[in-house]
Design a protein around this motif. Structure first.
Motif, PDB file in Angstrom:
ATOM      1  N   ASP A 125       6.523  14.838  -0.209  1.00 22.03           N
ATOM      2  CA  ASP A 125       7.023  15.865  -1.119  1.00 22.03           C
ATOM      3  C   ASP A 125       8.485  16.106  -0.836  1.00 22.03           C
ATOM      4  OD1 ASP A 125       4.477  16.250  -2.202  1.00 22.03           O
ATOM      5  OD2 ASP A 125       3.944  17.566  -0.531  1.00 22.03           O
ATOM      6  N   VAL A 126       9.270  16.124  -1.880  1.00 22.73           N
ATOM      7  CA  VAL A 126      10.686  16.436  -1.692  1.00 22.73           C
ATOM      8  C   VAL A 126      10.804  17.945  -1.504  1.00 22.73           C
ATOM      9  CG1 VAL A 126      12.971  16.351  -2.719  1.00 22.73           C
ATOM     10  CG2 VAL A 126      11.334  14.514  -3.163  1.00 22.73           C
ATOM     11  N   VAL A 127      11.387  18.296  -0.367  1.00 18.68           N
ATOM     12  CA  VAL A 127      11.568  19.721  -0.099  1.00 18.68           C
ATOM     13  C   VAL A 127      12.946  20.111  -0.632  1.00 18.68           C
ATOM     14  CG1 VAL A 127      11.642  21.513   1.667  1.00 18.68           C
ATOM     15  CG2 VAL A 127      10.152  19.525   1.943  1.00 18.68           C
ATOM     16  N   GLU A 128      12.954  20.969  -1.628  1.00 17.48           N
ATOM     17  CA  GLU A 128      14.220  21.348  -2.249  1.00 17.48           C
ATOM     18  C   GLU A 128      14.819  22.539  -1.511  1.00 17.48           C
ATOM     19  OE1 GLU A 128      15.261  20.595  -5.755  1.00 17.48           O
ATOM     20  OE2 GLU A 128      13.625  19.229  -6.311  1.00 17.48           O
ATOM     21  N   GLY A 129      16.009  22.346  -0.995  1.00 16.86           N
ATOM     22  CA  GLY A 129      16.772  23.413  -0.340  1.00 16.86           C
ATOM     23  C   GLY A 129      15.932  24.332   0.534  1.00 16.86           C
ATOM     24  N   ASP A 130      16.467  24.687   1.658  1.00 20.29           N
ATOM     25  CA  ASP A 130      15.748  25.591   2.561  1.00 20.29           C
ATOM     26  C   ASP A 130      16.357  26.980   2.404  1.00 20.29           C
ATOM     27  OD1 ASP A 130      14.561  25.048   5.939  1.00 20.29           O
ATOM     28  OD2 ASP A 130      14.336  26.762   4.588  1.00 20.29           O
ATOM     29  N   ASP A 131      15.552  27.939   2.023  1.00 20.66           N
ATOM     30  CA  ASP A 131      16.104  29.272   1.711  1.00 20.66           C
ATOM     31  C   ASP A 131      16.348  30.150   2.924  1.00 20.66           C
ATOM     32  OD1 ASP A 131      16.248  28.725  -0.920  1.00 20.66           O
ATOM     33  OD2 ASP A 131      14.284  29.536  -1.402  1.00 20.66           O
ATOM     34  N   GLU A 132      15.915  29.698   4.079  1.00 17.51           N
ATOM     35  CA  GLU A 132      16.025  30.534   5.269  1.00 17.51           C
ATOM     36  C   GLU A 132      17.460  30.970   5.563  1.00 17.51           C
ATOM     37  OE1 GLU A 132      13.124  30.168   8.831  1.00 17.51           O
ATOM     38  OE2 GLU A 132      13.332  28.166   7.948  1.00 17.51           O
TER      39      GLU A 132
ATOM     40  N   GLU B   2      14.607  10.014   8.751  1.00 22.71           N
ATOM     41  CA  GLU B   2      14.769  11.208   7.908  1.00 22.71           C
ATOM     42  C   GLU B   2      15.932  11.022   6.937  1.00 22.71           C
ATOM     43  OE1 GLU B   2      14.977  14.636  10.423  1.00 22.71           O
ATOM     44  OE2 GLU B   2      12.787  14.807  10.448  1.00 22.71           O
ATOM     45  N   ASP B   3      16.987  10.336   7.403  1.00 24.25           N
ATOM     46  CA  ASP B   3      18.114  10.054   6.511  1.00 24.25           C
ATOM     47  C   ASP B   3      17.672   9.261   5.285  1.00 24.25           C
ATOM     48  OD1 ASP B   3      19.964  11.405   7.944  1.00 24.25           O
ATOM     49  OD2 ASP B   3      20.886   9.632   8.874  1.00 24.25           O
ATOM     50  N   ASP B   4      16.848   8.244   5.542  1.00 25.47           N
ATOM     51  CA  ASP B   4      16.334   7.427   4.429  1.00 25.47           C
ATOM     52  C   ASP B   4      15.621   8.321   3.419  1.00 25.47           C
ATOM     53  OD1 ASP B   4      17.214   5.087   5.604  1.00 25.47           O
ATOM     54  OD2 ASP B   4      15.293   4.650   6.556  1.00 25.47           O
ATOM     55  N   LEU B   5      14.771   9.195   3.956  1.00 22.61           N
ATOM     56  CA  LEU B   5      13.978  10.057   3.083  1.00 22.61           C
ATOM     57  C   LEU B   5      14.881  10.972   2.266  1.00 22.61           C
ATOM     58  CD1 LEU B   5      11.119  10.979   5.585  1.00 22.61           C
ATOM     59  CD2 LEU B   5      10.954   9.417   3.649  1.00 22.61           C
ATOM     60  N   GLU B   6      15.925  11.498   2.931  1.00 23.69           N
ATOM     61  CA  GLU B   6      16.834  12.390   2.230  1.00 23.69           C
ATOM     62  C   GLU B   6      17.578  11.664   1.107  1.00 23.69           C
ATOM     63  OE1 GLU B   6      19.208  14.319   5.198  1.00 23.69           O
ATOM     64  OE2 GLU B   6      17.440  15.383   5.947  1.00 23.69           O
ATOM     65  N   GLN B   7      17.809  10.370   1.329  1.00 26.71           N
ATOM     66  CA  GLN B   7      18.489   9.592   0.286  1.00 26.71           C
ATOM     67  C   GLN B   7      17.541   9.117  -0.803  1.00 26.71           C
ATOM     68  OE1 GLN B   7      20.753   6.376   2.082  1.00 26.71           O
ATOM     69  NE2 GLN B   7      21.301   7.734   3.761  1.00 26.71           N
ATOM     70  N   GLY B   8      16.275   9.487  -0.671  1.00 28.89           N
ATOM     71  CA  GLY B   8      15.305   9.117  -1.699  1.00 28.89           C
ATOM     72  C   GLY B   8      14.699   7.737  -1.511  1.00 28.89           C
ATOM     73  N   ILE B   9      14.962   7.126  -0.356  1.00 23.19           N
ATOM     74  CA  ILE B   9      14.360   5.819  -0.084  1.00 23.19           C
ATOM     75  C   ILE B   9      12.895   6.033   0.275  1.00 23.19           C
ATOM     76  CG2 ILE B   9      14.348   3.863   1.520  1.00 23.19           C
ATOM     77  CD1 ILE B   9      17.429   4.355   1.783  1.00 23.19           C
TER      78      ILE B   9
ATOM     79  N   SER C 150       0.835  -1.189   0.000  1.00 23.64           N
ATOM     80  CA  SER C 150       0.000   0.000   0.000  1.00 23.64           C
ATOM     81  C   SER C 150       0.871   1.240   0.000  1.00 23.64           C
ATOM     82  CB  SER C 150      -0.955   0.005   1.196  1.00 23.64           C
ATOM     83  OG  SER C 150      -0.209  -0.079   2.377  1.00 23.64           O
ATOM     84  N   GLU C 151       0.255   2.351  -0.291  1.00 25.25           N
ATOM     85  CA  GLU C 151       0.974   3.609  -0.288  1.00 25.25           C
ATOM     86  C   GLU C 151       0.452   4.442   0.878  1.00 25.25           C
ATOM     87  OE1 GLU C 151       0.454   5.167  -4.266  1.00 25.25           O
ATOM     88  OE2 GLU C 151       2.267   4.079  -4.874  1.00 25.25           O
ATOM     89  N   ILE C 152       1.395   4.969   1.648  1.00 28.00           N
ATOM     90  CA  ILE C 152       1.034   5.679   2.869  1.00 28.00           C
ATOM     91  C   ILE C 152       1.576   7.094   2.804  1.00 28.00           C
ATOM     92  CG2 ILE C 152       1.295   5.712   5.389  1.00 28.00           C
ATOM     93  CD1 ILE C 152      -0.250   3.289   4.413  1.00 28.00           C
ATOM     94  N   ASP C 153       0.736   8.044   3.124  1.00 29.50           N
ATOM     95  CA  ASP C 153       1.186   9.424   3.179  1.00 29.50           C
ATOM     96  C   ASP C 153       2.065   9.609   4.414  1.00 29.50           C
ATOM     97  OD1 ASP C 153      -0.258  12.074   1.664  1.00 29.50           O
ATOM     98  OD2 ASP C 153       1.115  12.423   3.348  1.00 29.50           O
TER      99      ASP C 153
END
Ligand SMILES: [Zn+2]
Length: 143
Positions: A136-143, A112-119, A82-85
């Motif tokens: 959603d992939v968050v691209e770069g944080d501009d802060e 979070e590491d997994d997510l950052e690696q695209g897993i 299944s797909e989970i949000d």
């Protein structure tokens, strides 16, 4: 898809060798029409049970079979149950981990590491089910 040896014996891929042996003994008794003789060649299910047992009974051949299974699953693309949000998963701040209960009462956990690696595919720690985590992939944080 062809049944795996685990499916033939109706055990989890993480089952202990005792559990596998117990299942095998139960099943083969049920499929053994003649307790004194050998299993007839035309009893397909009994043949499958014997073949599965032959592979899973020793740690070495089981390990080889597991590797073969993993390779087969990779070729076919992992089966996603299944797909989970990501928003629907529980977040643990200490471990930086998102987790969720599986229906087998095992746990899916992704860091979070997994997510950052695209897993985004997570296996249950207790059974062979997998989920895909949608985020959603968050691209770069501009802060
Ligand atoms: Zn599970």
């Amino acid at each position: 898809m062809e049944e795996t040896h685990y499916e033939v014996l109706n055990v989890s891929e993480n089952a202990t060798s005792e559990q596998i042996k117990f299942r095998f003994q139960n099943l083969i008794l049920r499929h053994h029409p003649d307790k004194r003789g050998s299993v007839p060649q035309d009893d397909d299910q009994a043949q499958r049970i014997l073949r599965a047992w032959d592979v899973l009974r020793t740690p070495q051949s089981r390990k080889e079979y597991d590797a073969e299974l993993a390779a087969r699953q990779r070729r076919q693309g992992a089966v996603i149950n299944s797909e989970i949000d990501l928003d629907d998963m529980a977040y643990n701040e200490d471990k930086l981990t998102f987790s969720m209960r599986c229906r087998c009462s095992g746990t899916y956990a992704i860091t979070e590491d997994d997510l950052e690696q695209g897993i985004d595919v997570v296996c249950c720690d207790n059974c062979s089910l997998r989920i895909r985590v949608l985020y959603d992939v968050v691209e770069g944080d501009d802060e």
